[in-house]
Write a protein that holds these residues in place. Structure first.
Motif, PDB file in Angstrom:
ATOM      1  N   SER A  81       7.942   8.538   2.174  1.00  0.00           N
ATOM      2  CA  SER A  81       8.195   9.052   3.521  1.00  0.00           C
ATOM      3  C   SER A  81       9.253   8.223   4.240  1.00  0.00           C
ATOM      4  CB  SER A  81       6.897   9.020   4.341  1.00  0.00           C
ATOM      5  OG  SER A  81       7.160   9.310   5.696  1.00  0.00           O
ATOM      6  N   ASN A  82      10.033   8.893   5.039  1.00  0.00           N
ATOM      7  CA  ASN A  82      10.916   8.187   5.961  1.00  0.00           C
ATOM      8  C   ASN A  82      10.688   8.715   7.376  1.00  0.00           C
ATOM      9  OD1 ASN A  82      12.165  10.642   5.830  1.00  0.00           O
ATOM     10  ND2 ASN A  82      14.104   9.896   5.011  1.00  0.00           N
ATOM     11  N   ALA A  83       9.477   9.243   7.594  1.00  0.00           N
ATOM     12  CA  ALA A  83       9.117   9.823   8.884  1.00  0.00           C
ATOM     13  C   ALA A  83       8.923   8.738   9.935  1.00  0.00           C
ATOM     14  CB  ALA A  83       7.840  10.644   8.753  1.00  0.00           C
ATOM     15  N   GLU A  84       9.444   8.982  11.111  1.00  0.00           N
ATOM     16  CA  GLU A  84       9.310   8.052  12.227  1.00  0.00           C
ATOM     17  C   GLU A  84       7.841   7.788  12.548  1.00  0.00           C
ATOM     18  OE1 GLU A  84      10.226   5.357  15.015  1.00  0.00           O
ATOM     19  OE2 GLU A  84      11.702   6.310  13.730  1.00  0.00           O
ATOM     20  N   LEU A  85       6.993   8.787  12.410  1.00  0.00           N
ATOM     21  CA  LEU A  85       5.563   8.636  12.678  1.00  0.00           C
ATOM     22  C   LEU A  85       4.935   7.587  11.751  1.00  0.00           C
ATOM     23  CD1 LEU A  85       3.150   9.722  14.326  1.00  0.00           C
ATOM     24  CD2 LEU A  85       2.807  11.396  12.505  1.00  0.00           C
ATOM     25  N   ASP A  86       5.312   7.612  10.467  1.00  0.00           N
ATOM     26  CA  ASP A  86       4.785   6.629   9.515  1.00  0.00           C
ATOM     27  C   ASP A  86       5.310   5.232   9.819  1.00  0.00           C
ATOM     28  OD1 ASP A  86       3.251   8.479   8.068  1.00  0.00           O
ATOM     29  OD2 ASP A  86       4.968   9.020   6.811  1.00  0.00           O
ATOM     30  N   SER A 137      -5.570   9.528  -2.456  1.00  0.00           N
ATOM     31  CA  SER A 137      -6.842  10.190  -2.205  1.00  0.00           C
ATOM     32  C   SER A 137      -7.938   9.134  -2.079  1.00  0.00           C
ATOM     33  CB  SER A 137      -7.159  11.173  -3.336  1.00  0.00           C
ATOM     34  OG  SER A 137      -7.204  10.486  -4.565  1.00  0.00           O
ATOM     35  N   ALA A 138      -9.071   9.521  -1.606  1.00  0.00           N
ATOM     36  CA  ALA A 138     -10.253   8.667  -1.423  1.00  0.00           C
ATOM     37  C   ALA A 138     -10.082   7.699  -0.253  1.00  0.00           C
ATOM     38  CB  ALA A 138     -10.648   7.926  -2.690  1.00  0.00           C
ATOM     39  N   LEU A 139      -9.100   6.823  -0.304  1.00  0.00           N
ATOM     40  CA  LEU A 139      -8.837   5.882   0.778  1.00  0.00           C
ATOM     41  C   LEU A 139      -7.324   5.682   0.825  1.00  0.00           C
ATOM     42  CD1 LEU A 139     -10.104   3.900   2.884  1.00  0.00           C
ATOM     43  CD2 LEU A 139     -10.174   2.201   1.056  1.00  0.00           C
ATOM     44  N   SER A 140      -6.692   6.270   1.833  1.00  0.00           N
ATOM     45  CA  SER A 140      -5.233   6.225   1.912  1.00  0.00           C
ATOM     46  C   SER A 140      -4.751   4.837   2.322  1.00  0.00           C
ATOM     47  CB  SER A 140      -4.723   7.255   2.918  1.00  0.00           C
ATOM     48  OG  SER A 140      -4.989   6.828   4.242  1.00  0.00           O
ATOM     49  N   GLY A 141      -3.464   4.612   2.168  1.00  0.00           N
ATOM     50  CA  GLY A 141      -2.876   3.359   2.602  1.00  0.00           C
ATOM     51  C   GLY A 141      -3.019   3.147   4.099  1.00  0.00           C
ATOM     52  N   ARG A 142      -2.909   4.227   4.864  1.00  0.00           N
ATOM     53  CA  ARG A 142      -3.099   4.128   6.315  1.00  0.00           C
ATOM     54  C   ARG A 142      -4.519   3.652   6.629  1.00  0.00           C
ATOM     55  NH1 ARG A 142      -0.838   8.966   5.766  1.00  0.00           N
ATOM     56  NH2 ARG A 142       1.261   9.290   6.538  1.00  0.00           N
ATOM     57  N   GLU A 143      -5.493   4.303   5.965  1.00  0.00           N
ATOM     58  CA  GLU A 143      -6.895   3.943   6.215  1.00  0.00           C
ATOM     59  C   GLU A 143      -7.182   2.504   5.804  1.00  0.00           C
ATOM     60  OE1 GLU A 143      -8.979   8.301   5.532  1.00  0.00           O
ATOM     61  OE2 GLU A 143      -8.359   7.128   3.776  1.00  0.00           O
ATOM     62  N   LEU A 184       0.823  -1.213   0.000  1.00  0.00           N
ATOM     63  CA  LEU A 184       0.000   0.000   0.000  1.00  0.00           C
ATOM     64  C   LEU A 184       0.855   1.259   0.000  1.00  0.00           C
ATOM     65  CD1 LEU A 184      -2.444  -1.010   2.898  1.00  0.00           C
ATOM     66  CD2 LEU A 184      -2.862  -1.231   0.438  1.00  0.00           C
ATOM     67  N   ASP A 185       0.547   2.159  -0.920  1.00  0.00           N
ATOM     68  CA  ASP A 185       1.120   3.496  -0.851  1.00  0.00           C
ATOM     69  C   ASP A 185       0.418   4.208   0.307  1.00  0.00           C
ATOM     70  OD1 ASP A 185       2.477   5.887  -1.534  1.00  0.00           O
ATOM     71  OD2 ASP A 185       0.830   6.511  -2.819  1.00  0.00           O
ATOM     72  N   ILE A 186       1.133   4.984   1.065  1.00  0.00           N
ATOM     73  CA  ILE A 186       0.515   5.670   2.203  1.00  0.00           C
ATOM     74  C   ILE A 186      -0.421   6.791   1.736  1.00  0.00           C
ATOM     75  CG2 ILE A 186       0.958   7.236   4.130  1.00  0.00           C
ATOM     76  CD1 ILE A 186       3.276   5.589   4.941  1.00  0.00           C
TER      77      ILE A 186
END
Length: 145
Positions: free
Chosen positions: A98-103, A70-76, A65-67
């Motif tokens: 992203s290389n964010a620690e939060l992700d 639009s419409a329904l994100s990878g997170r969702e 999944l790409d994070i």
């Protein structure tokens, strides 16, 4: 064509960037005898497909999944899938720029892998190997034969 008597393992890849869809699909071509890549450019389309698989009792061996979609994100979509018992043990990878620690922490919280998108096409072979390393041992053995 799969080996006699064997069905292909399904890898579901969801990304709203058509170039990334093509890049990943191409990177997984060497495994086409054993896996079938089902690529979707929207979360809702992938979700519909995955629910149809569930109805048939078929699990993908991997979901990528790409994070940011639009419409329904990878997170969702990850959150939804982990809430469905049928998909609770399916390997899922968040594949992102992203290389964010939060992700990364989010991925860990939902028992998902986290791979940062490569900057060059040459890196895709390594990424393909990383994707497949998330599949079960049995699937990895069948794919690499």
């Amino acid at each position: 064509m799969p080996k006699a008597g064997l069905t292909k393992h399904i890898v579901v890849y969801v990304d709203d960037d058509k170039d990334d869809l093509q890049l990943v699909t191409d990177a997984l071509l060497p495994y086409r005898d054993s896996i079938e890549v089902r690529a979707f450019d929207s979360g809702p389309d992938a979700y519909t497909f995955l629910l149809a698989l569930e109805t048939k009792g078929e699990k993908p061996c991997l979901i990528i999944l790409d994070i940011n979609m639009s419409a329904l994100s990878g997170r969702e979509l990850l959150t939804i899938l982990r809430g469905i018992p049928f998909f609770s043990d399916v390997p899922i990878i968040l594949f992102t720029t992203s290389n964010a620690e939060l992700d990364y922490s989010f991925a860990l919280r939902y028992n998902a892998g986290f791979i940062t998108k490569p900057m060059t096409y040459q890196q895709m072979d390594l990424i393909a190997e990383q994707f497949l390393s998330h599949c079960s041992h049995e699937v990895r053995e069948r794919i690499r034969k």
